[in-house]
Design an enzyme around this catalytic site. Structure first.
Site, mmCIF file in Angstrom:
data_model
loop_
_atom_site.group_PDB
_atom_site.id
_atom_site.type_symbol
_atom_site.label_atom_id
_atom_site.label_comp_id
_atom_site.label_asym_id
_atom_site.label_seq_id
_atom_site.Cartn_x
_atom_site.Cartn_y
_atom_site.Cartn_z
ATOM 1 N N GLY A 144 14.441 39.568 22.472
ATOM 2 C CA GLY A 144 15.053 39.456 23.863
ATOM 3 C C GLY A 144 15.902 38.340 24.488
ATOM 4 O O GLY A 144 15.780 36.902 23.580
ATOM 5 N N GLU A 191 13.316 41.505 49.698
ATOM 6 C CA GLU A 191 14.522 41.849 49.546
ATOM 7 C C GLU A 191 15.402 43.241 49.142
ATOM 8 O O GLU A 191 16.449 43.738 50.294
ATOM 9 C CB GLU A 191 15.009 40.911 48.275
ATOM 10 C CG GLU A 191 15.371 40.038 48.409
ATOM 11 C CD GLU A 191 15.717 39.242 47.057
ATOM 12 O OE1 GLU A 191 15.600 37.395 47.085
ATOM 13 O OE2 GLU A 191 16.038 39.824 45.848
HETATM 14 C C1 LIG Z 1 13.794 42.584 40.428
HETATM 15 C C2 LIG Z 1 13.867 41.329 40.238
HETATM 16 C C3 LIG Z 1 13.812 40.610 41.120
HETATM 17 C C4 LIG Z 1 14.097 39.260 40.176
HETATM 18 N N1 LIG Z 1 14.561 37.794 41.475
HETATM 19 C C5 LIG Z 1 14.406 36.486 41.277
HETATM 20 C C6 LIG Z 1 15.287 35.846 41.451
HETATM 21 O O1 LIG Z 1 15.918 35.823 42.462
HETATM 22 N N2 LIG Z 1 14.936 34.261 40.905
HETATM 23 C C7 LIG Z 1 14.171 33.950 39.890
HETATM 24 O O2 LIG Z 1 14.122 32.886 39.109
HETATM 25 N N3 LIG Z 1 13.320 35.151 39.013
HETATM 26 C C8 LIG Z 1 13.860 36.184 39.576
HETATM 27 N N4 LIG Z 1 12.837 37.249 38.705
HETATM 28 C C9 LIG Z 1 12.462 36.796 38.067
HETATM 29 C C10 LIG Z 1 12.780 36.210 36.602
HETATM 30 O O3 LIG Z 1 14.249 37.490 36.913
HETATM 31 C C11 LIG Z 1 11.988 36.682 35.527
HETATM 32 O O4 LIG Z 1 11.263 35.320 35.872
HETATM 33 C C12 LIG Z 1 13.062 36.144 34.414
HETATM 34 O O5 LIG Z 1 13.803 37.060 34.190
HETATM 35 C C13 LIG Z 1 11.968 35.705 33.016
HETATM 36 O O6 LIG Z 1 12.859 35.684 32.125
HETATM 37 P P1 LIG Z 1 12.484 35.933 30.496
HETATM 38 O O7 LIG Z 1 13.390 35.465 29.661
HETATM 39 O O8 LIG Z 1 11.449 35.491 30.031
HETATM 40 O O9 LIG Z 1 12.370 37.663 30.196
HETATM 41 P P2 LIG Z 1 13.651 38.365 30.861
HETATM 42 O O10 LIG Z 1 14.474 37.855 31.226
HETATM 43 O O11 LIG Z 1 12.976 40.114 31.225
HETATM 44 O O12 LIG Z 1 13.775 39.447 29.331
HETATM 45 C C14 LIG Z 1 13.045 39.770 28.049
HETATM 46 C C15 LIG Z 1 13.942 40.530 27.714
HETATM 47 O O13 LIG Z 1 13.372 41.299 26.401
HETATM 48 C C16 LIG Z 1 13.802 42.013 25.719
HETATM 49 N N5 LIG Z 1 12.824 42.690 25.570
HETATM 50 C C17 LIG Z 1 11.226 43.169 26.128
HETATM 51 N N6 LIG Z 1 10.450 43.852 25.242
HETATM 52 C C18 LIG Z 1 11.267 43.619 23.832
HETATM 53 C C19 LIG Z 1 10.991 44.790 23.169
HETATM 54 N N7 LIG Z 1 9.343 45.652 22.904
HETATM 55 N N8 LIG Z 1 11.769 44.232 21.515
HETATM 56 C C20 LIG Z 1 12.456 44.468 22.269
HETATM 57 N N9 LIG Z 1 13.233 43.699 23.059
HETATM 58 C C21 LIG Z 1 12.436 43.719 24.309
HETATM 59 C C22 LIG Z 1 13.961 42.353 27.882
HETATM 60 O O14 LIG Z 1 15.212 44.053 27.204
HETATM 61 C C23 LIG Z 1 14.487 41.239 28.048
HETATM 62 O O15 LIG Z 1 15.884 41.725 27.758
HETATM 63 C C24 LIG Z 1 13.566 38.603 39.784
HETATM 64 C C25 LIG Z 1 12.668 40.027 38.507
HETATM 65 C C26 LIG Z 1 12.664 41.038 38.740
HETATM 66 C C27 LIG Z 1 12.150 41.738 38.043
#
Ligand SMILES: Cc1cc2nc3c(=O)[nH]c(=O)nc-3n(C[C@H](O)[C@H](O)[C@H](O)COP(=O)(O)OP(=O)(O)OC[C@H]3O[C@@H](n4cnc5c(N)ncnc54)[C@H](O)[C@@H]3O)c2cc1C
Length: 425
Positions: free
Chosen positions: A15, A174
């Protein structure tokens, strides 16, 4: 998987979201091999996805190639693959392009849309978790306006111009605000022969207020902004079903719409291979200790949205927003440094920088510890923070110019149906 054995410990990160990228960047000085795996070849800045959906920005200004992020780092490898399973005993990742062994594994897979088991909603709703999904919403909205312009009956026209958004969290708020601005400033100029006043925007929320993770003051202010923009707010209302045309509410009311957007919840994007008690039920997040180690798996870590770290301050885990993911990524990099040097790891502690949401031009709300405010200053802070958080200088510049152009011209320029949407999957 065809990766060289370079005689160094291999850390595999699944990820390249906020958590995965924050970790990878900070591992650059460690004497290890780092392999980043993602099912997309780009990092997505999810907070601005709603602007892609509503024609405010093109997708390439909020996404960034993962290889470009990693390009200056030695011993870093990227593989475009979907991880299917972890063979925990063999310390092996199973993907659609082959298997890969690891010394340490970090799961940073984030979340996926939760339809709460409703298959009809899952089949017909428009989720917004990825760039392709945001583009689907944009295409559908523009296609439906084209159809509305040519519709024969009033009923058909209204259904095509009715926007129903489910979920009153930041994303739903939003999106609703952005649709309302399109109705006010953009569509009347594009569709001169269509009565754009017939466009309706409905936001449905099961709780008694929008933005429930934020303060009551922020909720009230956001409600006021939504009402000023003409959004119809339905609080304490559960959407029960949607069949592609008819949306049924918990009170039995049925509303016709061709634009049904689902932002009502997420669930962890967990992977197969772990014992069932590794996950917290319903939310599907891995239980981790204060070092982000998954319970009972010494070599496997989870960070960000997928990790559930319970503490005195956060008994229900950290909020699923970008900051915990970024901070856990950075902290885990330091712990890897300690681990490889034979030192004990240090526990993670979250620093809450506050939260914010925007409703539209000059309208946003900010919660900063005990301080809560809304309006132009909040909107300005929202823009600044998001601009600075974007990955890549080019993206920052493009987004800045787009926002300046939109602000001056009351326009949203990205109104192209590049890839028509069809719900025949
Ligand atoms: C529409 C939207 C608006 C948001 N707005 C805000 C905001 O304004 N402020 C804020 O702080 N947070 C916001 N968030 C939340 C924030 O985006 C998440 O909390 C954050 O992205 C979490 O980070 P992460 O690294 O845990 O996961 P993510 O950023 O979601 O990254 C996960 C990654 O894992 C990859 N992945 C998943 N499963 C697999 C697999 N099986 N094999 C290979 N790759 C995989 C995906 O492709 C992705 O690139 C928002 C979320 C969404 C959906």
């Amino acid at each position: 998987m065809n990766l060289p054995d370079i005689g160094k410990k291999r850390i595999v990160i699944i990820g390249a979201g906020f958590g995965g990228i924050s970790l990878a960047k900070k591992l650059k000085n460690l004497d290890v091999q780092v392999v980043v795996i993602d099912k997309h070849n780009y990092h997505t800045f999810q907070p601005l996805l709603y602007q892609v959906s509503t024609s405010g920005l093109e997708p390439d200004s909020i996404a960034y190639p993962i290889r470009k992020i990693l390009k200056g780092l030695n011993n870093f490898y990227f593989r475009l693959a979907t991880v299917q399973k972890i063979n925990v005993e063999k310390k092996e990742v199973v993907t659609d392009i082959g298997n890969l062994t690891f010394d340490y594994l970090v799961i940073a897979t984030g979340t996926k849309t939760n339809f709460f088991g409703n298959t009809s909603i899952q089949e017909h709703a428009m989720p917004m978790k990825s760039v392709p999904q945001a583009l689907n919403i944009r295409s559908l909205m523009l296609q439906n306006f084209e159809l509305a312009d040519d519709a024969v009956t009033e009923e058909e026209r209204k259904m095509l111009m009715n926007f129903c958004i489910v979920g009153g969290g930041p994303t739903g708020v939003e999106l609703s605000g952005a649709f309302a601005e399109l109705k006010k400033n953009v569509f009347p100029k594009d569709y001169k022969h269509l009565n754009v006043e017939h466009m309706e925007i409905h936001l449905f929320e099961g709780a008694d207020r929008v933005l429930s993770p934020m303060s009551e003051k922020a909720s009230k202010k956001a409600t006021q902004f939504l009402e000023e923009l003409g959004v119809n707010l339905h609080l304490n209302t559960i959407v029960k079903d949607y069949d592609g045309e008819n949306m049924t509410l918990s009170n039995g009311e049925v509303m016709k719409t061709k634009n049904f957007i689902w932002t009502a919840g997420v669930t962890g994007a967990s992977l197969e291979g772990f014992s069932s008690d590794t996950l917290v039920e319903r939310v599907n997040r891995y239980k981790v200790n204060a070092f982000n180690q998954i319970e009972d798996y010494e070599h496997i870590f989870a960070i960000g949205d997928i990790a559930f770290m319970s503490s005195n301050t956060y008994p229900k885990g950290h909020p699923q927003v970008a900051q915990p993911a970024i901070q856990q990524g950075g902290h885990l990099a330091k712990n890897f440094d300690r681990l490889l040097a034979g030192k004990t790891m240090e526990p993670f502690s979250y620093f809450d920088k506050g939260s914010m949401a925007t409703v539209g031009r000059n309208r946003a709300v900010v919660d900063l510890h005990k301080l809560s405010f809304g309006g132009f200053l909040a909107w300005f802070i929202w823009m600044f923070v998001h601009l600075m958080a974007l990955v890549g200088f080019r993206n920052k510049v493009i987004v800045f110019f787009n926002w300046a152009y939109n602000y001056i011209n009351y326009d949203k320029a990205a109104r192209l149906i590049v890839r028509p949407y069809s719900n025949k999957k």
